[in-house]
Design an enzyme around this catalytic site. Structure first.
Site, PDB file in Angstrom:
ATOM      1  N   TYR A   3       0.824  -1.222   0.000  1.00  0.00           N
ATOM      2  CA  TYR A   3       0.000   0.000   0.000  1.00  0.00           C
ATOM      3  C   TYR A   3       0.849   1.258   0.000  1.00  0.00           C
ATOM      4  O   TYR A   3       0.514   2.251  -0.644  1.00  0.00           O
ATOM      5  CB  TYR A   3      -0.928   0.055   1.218  1.00  0.00           C
ATOM      6  CG  TYR A   3      -1.707  -1.185   1.533  1.00  0.00           C
ATOM      7  CD1 TYR A   3      -2.043  -2.118   0.557  1.00  0.00           C
ATOM      8  CD2 TYR A   3      -2.127  -1.433   2.819  1.00  0.00           C
ATOM      9  CE1 TYR A   3      -2.773  -3.251   0.864  1.00  0.00           C
ATOM     10  CE2 TYR A   3      -2.861  -2.560   3.142  1.00  0.00           C
ATOM     11  CZ  TYR A   3      -3.177  -3.473   2.155  1.00  0.00           C
ATOM     12  OH  TYR A   3      -3.906  -4.582   2.467  1.00  0.00           O
ATOM     13  N   LYS A  11     -12.028  17.265  -6.614  1.00  0.00           N
ATOM     14  CA  LYS A  11     -11.503  18.634  -6.575  1.00  0.00           C
ATOM     15  C   LYS A  11     -12.541  19.505  -5.866  1.00  0.00           C
ATOM     16  O   LYS A  11     -13.504  19.958  -6.482  1.00  0.00           O
ATOM     17  CB  LYS A  11     -11.249  19.107  -8.005  1.00  0.00           C
ATOM     18  CG  LYS A  11     -10.634  20.472  -8.119  1.00  0.00           C
ATOM     19  CD  LYS A  11     -10.349  20.789  -9.583  1.00  0.00           C
ATOM     20  CE  LYS A  11      -9.721  22.135  -9.756  1.00  0.00           C
ATOM     21  NZ  LYS A  11      -9.403  22.419 -11.158  1.00  0.00           N
TER      22      LYS A  11
END
Length: 124
Positions: free
Chosen positions: A55, A101
């Site tokens: 990870y 965003k």
């Protein structure tokens, strides 16, 4: 073949992506999810990191792409991340990448603008 999933959720990076020059100069936070589909039976038995996806390595790759580039579109950012993950981690069959965003300059109120791409190692 079993298809299992590893998810890295809501990674946060400050970066300089956007259509407008102001966005690319001032920067903002981007939030990224990565879902990686692969067979996890072997690491489920062996309990060895070498048999799965690290990870930390995925996180560092996403960070490098997000903070090391300045794209106009979050579509390009998502495409770049998905392509690099598939070419770097060959055990992965399919990857989904979501880029959010929160400060998208749309002239209205929203939580975020989001793009999701799904790509396969086999191009299908």
């Amino acid at each position: 073949m079993a298809i299992d999933k590893i998810t890295l959720k809501n990674m946060k990076f400050f970066a300089y992506h956007g259509v407008y020059e102001k966005e690319r100069l001032e920067g903002q936070n981007f939030f990224i999810d990565v879902e990686m589909y692969l067979d996890l039976r072997k690491p489920g038995v062996t309990d060895n990191l070498e048999d799965t996806i690290n990870y930390s390595d995925v996180y560092k790759l996403v960070q490098k792409i997000t903070q090391g580039n300045s794209f106009k579109l979050i579509e390009k950012l998502a495409e770049s991340i998905s392509g690099e993950i598939l070419s770097t981690f060959t055990r992965i069959e399919t990857v989904k990448v979501r880029v959010r965003k929160p400060q998208a300059p749309i002239g209205g109120v929203l939580d975020w603008a989001e793009v999701e791409v799904e790509r396969s190692a086999h191009g299908a």
